[in-house]
Design a protein around this motif. Structure first.
Motif, PDB file in Angstrom:
ATOM      1  N   SER A  39     -12.602   8.923  12.466  1.00 48.69           N
ATOM      2  CA  SER A  39     -12.121   7.610  12.892  1.00 48.69           C
ATOM      3  C   SER A  39     -11.058   7.024  11.972  1.00 48.69           C
ATOM      4  CB  SER A  39     -13.301   6.635  13.008  1.00 48.69           C
ATOM      5  OG  SER A  39     -13.939   6.476  11.741  1.00 48.69           O
ATOM      6  N   GLY A  40     -11.068   7.462  10.714  1.00 45.61           N
ATOM      7  CA  GLY A  40     -10.091   6.940   9.768  1.00 45.61           C
ATOM      8  C   GLY A  40      -8.775   7.691   9.731  1.00 45.61           C
ATOM      9  N   THR A  41      -8.651   8.739  10.546  1.00 49.59           N
ATOM     10  CA  THR A  41      -7.384   9.475  10.560  1.00 49.59           C
ATOM     11  C   THR A  41      -6.284   8.612  11.159  1.00 49.59           C
ATOM     12  OG1 THR A  41      -7.857  10.430  12.737  1.00 49.59           O
ATOM     13  CG2 THR A  41      -8.565  11.691  10.811  1.00 49.59           C
ATOM     14  N   GLU A  42      -5.057   8.906  10.764  1.00 52.65           N
ATOM     15  CA  GLU A  42      -3.931   8.108  11.260  1.00 52.65           C
ATOM     16  C   GLU A  42      -3.877   8.119  12.782  1.00 52.65           C
ATOM     17  OE1 GLU A  42       0.929   8.474  11.345  1.00 52.65           O
ATOM     18  OE2 GLU A  42      -0.113   9.072   9.497  1.00 52.65           O
ATOM     19  N   TYR A  43      -4.101   9.287  13.383  1.00 54.43           N
ATOM     20  CA  TYR A  43      -3.970   9.396  14.838  1.00 54.43           C
ATOM     21  C   TYR A  43      -5.023   8.556  15.555  1.00 54.43           C
ATOM     22  CZ  TYR A  43      -3.485  11.344  19.511  1.00 54.43           C
ATOM     23  OH  TYR A  43      -3.292  11.484  20.864  1.00 54.43           O
ATOM     24  N   GLN A  45      -6.991   6.174  14.337  1.00 58.21           N
ATOM     25  CA  GLN A  45      -6.986   4.772  13.923  1.00 58.21           C
ATOM     26  C   GLN A  45      -6.071   3.929  14.802  1.00 58.21           C
ATOM     27  OE1 GLN A  45      -8.873   3.410  11.520  1.00 58.21           O
ATOM     28  NE2 GLN A  45      -8.026   1.359  11.772  1.00 58.21           N
ATOM     29  N   SER A  46      -4.972   4.537  15.244  1.00 56.89           N
ATOM     30  CA  SER A  46      -4.000   3.787  16.040  1.00 56.89           C
ATOM     31  C   SER A  46      -4.523   3.454  17.435  1.00 56.89           C
ATOM     32  CB  SER A  46      -2.694   4.589  16.163  1.00 56.89           C
ATOM     33  OG  SER A  46      -2.920   5.816  16.822  1.00 56.89           O
ATOM     34  N   PHE A  47      -5.573   4.175  17.883  1.00 56.05           N
ATOM     35  CA  PHE A  47      -6.121   3.920  19.221  1.00 56.05           C
ATOM     36  C   PHE A  47      -7.517   3.301  19.184  1.00 56.05           C
ATOM     37  CE2 PHE A  47      -3.286   7.649  19.765  1.00 56.05           C
ATOM     38  CZ  PHE A  47      -2.379   7.086  20.651  1.00 56.05           C
ATOM     39  N   LEU A  48      -8.331   3.706  18.216  1.00 50.24           N
ATOM     40  CA  LEU A  48      -9.736   3.295  18.191  1.00 50.24           C
ATOM     41  C   LEU A  48     -10.038   2.267  17.105  1.00 50.24           C
ATOM     42  CD1 LEU A  48     -11.471   6.764  18.768  1.00 50.24           C
ATOM     43  CD2 LEU A  48     -10.711   5.088  20.465  1.00 50.24           C
ATOM     44  N   HIS A  49      -9.110   2.092  16.153  1.00 51.36           N
ATOM     45  CA  HIS A  49      -9.254   1.075  15.094  1.00 51.36           C
ATOM     46  C   HIS A  49     -10.589   1.198  14.366  1.00 51.36           C
ATOM     47  CE1 HIS A  49      -5.753  -0.543  17.090  1.00 51.36           C
ATOM     48  NE2 HIS A  49      -6.443  -0.693  18.222  1.00 51.36           N
TER      49      HIS A  49
END
Length: 580
Positions: A39-43, A45-49
């Motif tokens: 969940s903390g990956t850049e990809y 994080q941008s959708f699921l925060h």
């Protein structure tokens, strides 16, 4: 993922039953694990925060193609931190055999992929043992190859999934059961020269011919290639067996030392005579069973584009079952064949719910719903999406699947093919985009020689090994008054060259390693494509709806064109018949 290599048969059967009976729960738990971990990956994080909610995943995370996420993969390959896409370190990248768009994919991976690889192999030990009696009493002649390893700009190894597995600790420390007992030493599998490796595989297998219980290659095309090497080399192989010494042209030190130990400098004139007697026969029908009489089955992927090789394998392997054990790609291990002795046309794969998270887009027009693995319907066809633990999220992989049944509650799928693929011989996948790109370049060459293209089609010719692409061309002179058309060999040779140069990296890899033969242009008589159209119309096609096929698969259609071929040109050689 549990390690089951040390489980007994009863325990492995329970694992299979649990996996196939609790599909929904296992898939939901796996998705939760993937989203929580990453969940903390850049990809993400941008959708699921930071959320690991399945509902938010379904609502916010886009369905993507490889092209959409390639920039993220490239960043990791070029040296950026893995957490661009994965919380677990990306340890290497795979170069796949091609997307639905025909281009190679560079895909991230890590040890979670190997976990799935090893798990599926261990489960197959149990499944095959149930269906094939006596297989555990001998060895496998398995034509595994690694090839050359390269690196990304960031230093990550680039290789195939099979190659990575063969070099891994999983393989080095593999269980001591029949599934991992091979006629070839590990050094043969780990060599980088394909020609030397295949020769050494065959030599080791022939020396131990009475111990071989199964014969295998990753793809059916690879098995056909092995038979071609045997046809070309059997006399030399017999000579090595007779003398007890390896040919001098085998220079790979690992192969040479390991195979020399197998031979042991021991002359085997009687064995050499037996093999020579079999190979000297006029017909090679059933040759594999004759040379390796204890063999229980042939193992290779024979679904999708590999189905074209089934008649050839049936000829050389006679009544031996053709077993397609696993459905896998560079993106993931997907499933296994739980009924390995079924007929080739009945092969379906049971998807394993504990390896990757699977979603499905119905192929039926007007249906936009994306369904989970547990919700697919019998008889329906789908496009497959994958989410995994090593950086792929809701990605289309281009595979088309049809639900054929269920193993408990686990759906079984027939692989229908790759989306948009036109031509395929081995691991190459060429679609319309690449074919038209190649044709446009060839058309420019023709026009520079005062010729114009009237019509064309393509064909994957596997009548010889290796198979090759055939391009049928009908041409005319720009000057309509010229009736007696002459063919300039240099012009058509250049057409062959520019067409091959237009195909993707995987095609060129297959060509350079002789998995695919030289491209051939076959020029046909004036009016040949009209005859092809008339054939289609005679079968009920409306003249208003007829389109010349970009790739021809009809046997009768090929015959129509073949009777009109007047010249043949190859990339590496030119074989003209005569002029028009």
């Amino acid at each position: 993922m549990s390690i089951i290599s040390d489980f007994n048969d009863e325990e492995k059967e329970k694992v299979l039953e649990d996996l196939t009976s609790n599909v929904k729960q296992i898939q939901d738990d796996l998705l939760k694990e993937i989203l929580t971990l990453n969940s903390g990956t850049e990809y993400l994080q941008s959708f699921l925060h930071g959320s690991s909610s399945k509902e938010l995943f379904k609502k916010n995370l886009p369905i993507v193609t490889y092209k959409d996420v390639k920039p993220y993969f490239d960043r990791v390959a070029n040296g950026e931190s893995s957490d661009v896409i994965s919380a677990l370190p990306i340890t290497n990248v795979f170069v796949s055999s091609g997307t639905s768009g025909g281009a190679n994919k560079i895909l991230p991976s890590n040890n979670k992929f190997l976990d799935g690889y090893a798990f599926s192999n261990d489960l197959l030990v149990h499944i095959i043992s149930k269906h094939v009696k006596g297989v555990e009493r001998g060895k496998g002649m398995i034509f595994s190859l690694t090839g050359h390893e390269t690196k990304t700009p960031g230093g990550l190894p680039i290789e195939s999934s099979t190659s990575w597995y063969l070099k891994s600790d999983y393989f080095k420390n593999r269980p001591s059961n029949w599934f991992y007992s091979f006629t070839s030493p590990d050094e043969v599998m780990l060599g980088s020269d394909i020609k030397q490796n295949l020769y050494c595989h065959l030599l080791c297998g022939l020396v131990q011919r009475d111990e071989v219980m199964r014969i295998g290659s990753t793809f059916a095309s690879g098995m056909v290639r092995v038979i071609k090497v045997l046809q070309d080399s059997w006399k030399e192989l017999c000579s090595n067996i007779r003398s007890g010494y390896l040919s001098e042209w085998i220079t790979d030190s690992g192969c040479r030392n390991a195979v020399s130990m197998v031979l042991g400098g021991q002359p085997r004139p009687n064995l050499s005579d037996e093999i020579e007697s079999i190979c000297s026969q006029k017909s090679w029908k059933g040759i594999m069973k004759k040379l390796w009489p204890q063999t229980k089955y042939i193992e290779a992927i024979i679904t999708g584009s590999m189905a074209q090789y089934v008649p050839t394998l049936n000829h050389y392997c006679d009544d031996l079952p053709l077993v397609s054990t696993t459905y896998a790609s560079s993106e993931s291990i997907f499933g296994i064949n739980t009924y390995p002795l079924c007929k080739p046309e009945d092969i379906s794969y049971t998807l394993m719910p504990n390896i990757s998270y699977f979603e499905f887009i119905p192929v039926e027009e007007g249906s936009d719903d994306v369904v989970d693995l547990a919700d697919v319907k019998l008889g329906c066809s789908y496009q497959l999406l994958i989410t995994n633990l090593w950086g792929l999220y809701r990605m289309r992989i281009g595979d088309m699947l049809k639900v054929t049944g269920f193993h408990n509650k686990a759906p079984q799928f027939r692989f229908m093919g790759r989306e948009n693929t036109l031509l395929s011989i081995d691991t190459d996948r060429t679609n319309e985009e690449y074919l038209f790109k190649a044709l446009n370049r060839a058309t420019l060459v023709l026009e520079s020689s005062d010729l114009r293209l009237v019509a064309f089609t393509s064909y994957a010719d596997i009548s010889s090994s290796p198979g090759h692409y055939v391009i049928y061309l009908e041409v005319k002179a720009k000057n309509e008054d010229i009736r007696d058309l002459k063919f300039d060999e240099k012009t058509f040779l250049e057409c062959c060259l520019v067409m091959e140069d237009s195909f993707d990296d995987e095609y060129r890899y297959c060509r350079s390693n002789e998995f695919v033969g030289p491209l051939e242009i076959r020029v046909v008589n004036d009016g040949s494509f009209d005859s092809l159209m008339n054939l289609s119309i005679s079968k009920g096609t409306s003249v208003n709806q007829y389109k010349t096929p970009t790739c021809i698969t009809s046997e009768k259609g090929v015959q129509v064109l073949e009777t009109n071929v007047v010249a043949r040109f190859f990339t590496l050689s030119i074989k003209p018949n005569h002029s028009m």
